[in-house]
Design a protein around this motif. Structure first.
Motif, PDB file in Angstrom:
ATOM      1  N   SER A  18       0.850  -1.193   0.000  1.00  0.00           N
ATOM      2  CA  SER A  18       0.000   0.000   0.000  1.00  0.00           C
ATOM      3  C   SER A  18       0.885   1.242   0.000  1.00  0.00           C
ATOM      4  N   THR A  19       0.842   1.996  -1.085  1.00  0.00           N
ATOM      5  CA  THR A  19       1.666   3.215  -1.138  1.00  0.00           C
ATOM      6  C   THR A  19       1.184   4.215  -0.082  1.00  0.00           C
ATOM      7  N   GLY A  20      -0.129   4.226   0.194  1.00  0.00           N
ATOM      8  CA  GLY A  20      -0.655   5.120   1.229  1.00  0.00           C
ATOM      9  C   GLY A  20      -0.020   4.796   2.584  1.00  0.00           C
ATOM     10  N   ASP A  21       0.016   3.494   2.952  1.00  0.00           N
ATOM     11  CA  ASP A  21       0.624   3.091   4.231  1.00  0.00           C
ATOM     12  C   ASP A  21       2.107   3.450   4.261  1.00  0.00           C
ATOM     13  N   MET A  22       2.782   3.219   3.137  1.00  0.00           N
ATOM     14  CA  MET A  22       4.229   3.495   3.104  1.00  0.00           C
ATOM     15  C   MET A  22       4.489   4.988   3.245  1.00  0.00           C
ATOM     16  N   LEU A  23       3.654   5.789   2.586  1.00  0.00           N
ATOM     17  CA  LEU A  23       3.827   7.245   2.680  1.00  0.00           C
ATOM     18  C   LEU A  23       3.500   7.742   4.088  1.00  0.00           C
ATOM     19  N   ARG A  24       2.443   7.180   4.690  1.00  0.00           N
ATOM     20  CA  ARG A  24       2.109   7.607   6.071  1.00  0.00           C
ATOM     21  C   ARG A  24       3.255   7.260   7.016  1.00  0.00           C
ATOM     22  N   ASP A  51       2.328  17.495   2.705  1.00  0.00           N
ATOM     23  CA  ASP A  51       1.360  18.539   2.331  1.00  0.00           C
ATOM     24  C   ASP A  51       0.385  18.058   1.264  1.00  0.00           C
ATOM     25  N   PHE A  52       0.895  17.277   0.313  1.00  0.00           N
ATOM     26  CA  PHE A  52       0.010  16.724  -0.731  1.00  0.00           C
ATOM     27  C   PHE A  52      -1.055  15.844  -0.077  1.00  0.00           C
ATOM     28  N   MET A  53      -0.609  14.981   0.834  1.00  0.00           N
ATOM     29  CA  MET A  53      -1.535  14.025   1.446  1.00  0.00           C
ATOM     30  C   MET A  53      -2.598  14.740   2.267  1.00  0.00           C
ATOM     31  N   GLU A  54      -2.165  15.724   3.028  1.00  0.00           N
ATOM     32  CA  GLU A  54      -3.133  16.432   3.882  1.00  0.00           C
ATOM     33  C   GLU A  54      -4.127  17.241   3.064  1.00  0.00           C
ATOM     34  N   GLY A  98      -5.278  16.114   0.228  1.00  0.00           N
ATOM     35  CA  GLY A  98      -6.050  15.169  -0.589  1.00  0.00           C
ATOM     36  C   GLY A  98      -5.603  15.139  -2.032  1.00  0.00           C
ATOM     37  N   LYS A  99      -4.342  15.564  -2.257  1.00  0.00           N
ATOM     38  CA  LYS A  99      -3.810  15.558  -3.625  1.00  0.00           C
ATOM     39  C   LYS A  99      -2.843  14.391  -3.785  1.00  0.00           C
ATOM     40  N   LEU A 100      -2.590  14.026  -5.026  1.00  0.00           N
ATOM     41  CA  LEU A 100      -1.646  12.932  -5.254  1.00  0.00           C
ATOM     42  C   LEU A 100      -0.213  13.423  -5.056  1.00  0.00           C
ATOM     43  N   VAL A 101       0.581  12.563  -4.449  1.00  0.00           N
ATOM     44  CA  VAL A 101       2.020  12.797  -4.298  1.00  0.00           C
ATOM     45  C   VAL A 101       2.637  12.614  -5.694  1.00  0.00           C
ATOM     46  N   PRO A 146      -0.976   1.566  -9.273  1.00  0.00           N
ATOM     47  CA  PRO A 146      -0.759   2.916  -9.753  1.00  0.00           C
ATOM     48  C   PRO A 146      -2.017   3.779  -9.642  1.00  0.00           C
ATOM     49  N   ARG A 147      -1.823   5.097  -9.654  1.00  0.00           N
ATOM     50  CA  ARG A 147      -2.928   6.043  -9.562  1.00  0.00           C
ATOM     51  C   ARG A 147      -2.930   7.048 -10.703  1.00  0.00           C
ATOM     52  N   THR A 148      -1.931   6.980 -11.571  1.00  0.00           N
ATOM     53  CA  THR A 148      -1.902   7.845 -12.763  1.00  0.00           C
ATOM     54  C   THR A 148      -1.396   6.985 -13.926  1.00  0.00           C
ATOM     55  N   THR A 184       1.058   7.694 -15.838  1.00  0.00           N
ATOM     56  CA  THR A 184       2.533   7.649 -15.756  1.00  0.00           C
ATOM     57  C   THR A 184       2.971   6.513 -14.822  1.00  0.00           C
ATOM     58  N   GLN A 185       2.279   6.383 -13.691  1.00  0.00           N
ATOM     59  CA  GLN A 185       2.623   5.298 -12.757  1.00  0.00           C
ATOM     60  C   GLN A 185       2.334   3.929 -13.373  1.00  0.00           C
ATOM     61  N   ALA A 186       1.219   3.831 -14.107  1.00  0.00           N
ATOM     62  CA  ALA A 186       0.857   2.545 -14.715  1.00  0.00           C
ATOM     63  C   ALA A 186       1.921   2.130 -15.736  1.00  0.00           C
ATOM     64  N   VAL A 221      -5.456  11.493   9.292  1.00  0.00           N
ATOM     65  CA  VAL A 221      -5.704  12.937   9.261  1.00  0.00           C
ATOM     66  C   VAL A 221      -6.446  13.374   7.995  1.00  0.00           C
ATOM     67  N   ASP A 222      -6.278  12.589   6.905  1.00  0.00           N
ATOM     68  CA  ASP A 222      -6.947  12.998   5.658  1.00  0.00           C
ATOM     69  C   ASP A 222      -8.359  12.421   5.527  1.00  0.00           C
ATOM     70  N   ASP A 223      -8.820  11.677   6.531  1.00  0.00           N
ATOM     71  CA  ASP A 223     -10.186  11.149   6.485  1.00  0.00           C
ATOM     72  C   ASP A 223     -11.175  12.155   7.067  1.00  0.00           C
ATOM     73  N   SER A 252     -11.470  16.419  -2.443  1.00  0.00           N
ATOM     74  CA  SER A 252     -10.328  16.519  -3.373  1.00  0.00           C
ATOM     75  C   SER A 252      -9.763  15.138  -3.693  1.00  0.00           C
ATOM     76  N   ARG A 253      -9.861  14.191  -2.742  1.00  0.00           N
ATOM     77  CA  ARG A 253      -9.368  12.831  -3.051  1.00  0.00           C
ATOM     78  C   ARG A 253     -10.246  12.175  -4.121  1.00  0.00           C
ATOM     79  N   LEU A 254     -11.549  12.431  -4.036  1.00  0.00           N
ATOM     80  CA  LEU A 254     -12.460  11.871  -5.060  1.00  0.00           C
ATOM     81  C   LEU A 254     -12.205  12.514  -6.412  1.00  0.00           C
TER      82      LEU A 254
HETATM   83  P1  AMP Z   1      -4.447   5.933   0.379  1.00  0.00           P
HETATM   84  O1  AMP Z   1      -4.077   5.402   1.723  1.00  0.00           O
HETATM   85  O2  AMP Z   1      -4.202   4.944  -0.714  1.00  0.00           O
HETATM   86  O3  AMP Z   1      -5.827   6.506   0.342  1.00  0.00           O
HETATM   87  O4  AMP Z   1      -3.460   7.150   0.091  1.00  0.00           O
HETATM   88  C1  AMP Z   1      -3.424   8.278   0.924  1.00  0.00           C
HETATM   89  C2  AMP Z   1      -2.744   9.440   0.216  1.00  0.00           C
HETATM   90  O5  AMP Z   1      -1.395   9.063  -0.106  1.00  0.00           O
HETATM   91  C3  AMP Z   1      -3.374   9.829  -1.111  1.00  0.00           C
HETATM   92  O6  AMP Z   1      -4.465  10.730  -0.952  1.00  0.00           O
HETATM   93  C4  AMP Z   1      -2.180  10.490  -1.810  1.00  0.00           C
HETATM   94  O7  AMP Z   1      -1.919  11.770  -1.287  1.00  0.00           O
HETATM   95  C5  AMP Z   1      -1.023   9.586  -1.365  1.00  0.00           C
HETATM   96  N1  AMP Z   1      -0.830   8.436  -2.294  1.00  0.00           N
HETATM   97  C6  AMP Z   1      -0.972   7.122  -2.017  1.00  0.00           C
HETATM   98  N2  AMP Z   1      -0.693   6.372  -3.085  1.00  0.00           N
HETATM   99  C7  AMP Z   1      -0.366   7.235  -4.080  1.00  0.00           C
HETATM  100  C8  AMP Z   1      -0.015   7.077  -5.446  1.00  0.00           C
HETATM  101  N3  AMP Z   1       0.070   5.878  -6.020  1.00  0.00           N
HETATM  102  N4  AMP Z   1       0.235   8.201  -6.157  1.00  0.00           N
HETATM  103  C9  AMP Z   1       0.169   9.438  -5.607  1.00  0.00           C
HETATM  104  N5  AMP Z   1      -0.186   9.647  -4.331  1.00  0.00           N
HETATM  105  C10 AMP Z   1      -0.458   8.561  -3.564  1.00  0.00           C
END
Ligand code: AMP
Length: 217
Positions: A30-36, A51-54, A56-59, A87-89, A91-93, A162-164, A171-173
């Motif tokens: 989970s990229t979200g877990d790894m980023l958190r 800042d992107f995460m808080e 609701g924008k993509l990193v 992937p979420r974009t 480019t990532q795919a 924090v982003d829930d 913005s996440r939607l």
């Molecule tokens: P999630 O836990 O998957 O909902 O991700 C939480 C937040 O982490 C997202 O709202 C983005 O800011 C960031 N994030 C997680 N995965 C990605 C990704 N593949 N690409 C860009 N941002 C991501």
């Protein structure tokens, strides 16, 4: 087996990924877990992502692609993995396709979890996780068997993301519809897209996903 779980925030990707990890032995990435975790650690990546995460924008693609590139080299990914939130974009795919090609691996399936936007807000606002083991719960739909005690590890400490919150959810939607939804025709074209109904009970969603996974074996 290499599988992507695709769906809007709150579709239940994390919940289903945790179940699949247990039943199929596929490691959840989970990229979200790894980023958190990076944000909590205060690492360089975490500082860039926070800042992107808080908001609701993509990193940036660069950050998440590098995270996944490094992660799939680890020995626990040898027998396959389940991508949750990546992937979420486009480019990532494409970067994922390249990574897999280089290792002569292939993506077996992309499972789209379809959920109506209206249902997502309640799902997101009600959810929380165990601080110790990250098991996911929900105030209405998925309570621990014993109130206040994690079913998985017995911990009594829970946390909310924090982003829930309502402001960030929209913005996440928006990010999902504008940046991630274009992956659906991309994967359909590749012949790997499978669709499940994410509006039914958690157990019924699992049944549908398990059916998809068994059809791949
Ligand atoms: P999630 O836990 O998957 O909902 O991700 C939480 C937040 O982490 C997202 O709202 C983005 O800011 C960031 N994030 C997680 N995965 C990605 C990704 N593949 N690409 C860009 N941002 C991501």
């Amino acid at each position: 087996m290499i599988v992507v779980l695709l769906g809007p925030p709150g579709a239940g990707k994390g919940t289903q990924a945790q179940k699949i990890e247990k039943t199929q032995g596929l490691v959840q990435l989970s990229t979200g877990d790894m980023l958190r975790a990076a944000v909590t650690e205060g690492s360089k990546v975490g500082k860039k992502a926070k800042d992107f995460m808080e908001a609701g924008k993509l990193v940036t693609d660069e950050i998440v692609v590098k995270i996944i590139e490094n992660r799939i080299q680890k020995v626990d990914c040898k027998n396959g993995f389940l991508l949750d939130g990546f992937p979420r974009t486009l480019t990532q795919a494409k970067a994922l396709d390249n990574m897999l090609n280089q290792k002569s691996l292939k993506l077996n399936a992309v499972v789209e979890m379809q959920v109506d936007d209206e249902a997502l807000v309640d799902r997101i606002i009600g959810r929380y996780t165990c601080t110790a083991c990250n098991q996911g719960y929900h105030g209405e739909n998925l309570k621990p068997k014993v109130d206040g005690v994690c079913d998985n590890c017995g911990s009594t400490n829970f946390k909310r993301r924090v982003d829930d919150n309502r402001e960030t959810v929209s913005s996440r939607l928006e990010a999902y519809h504008s940046q991630t939804a274009p992956l659906l025709p991309y994967y359909k074209e590749q012949g790997v897209l499978r669709v499940v109904n994410g509006m039914v009970d958690i157990g019924d969603v699992s049944v549908q996903i398990n059916d998809v996974l068994s059809s791949l074996n």
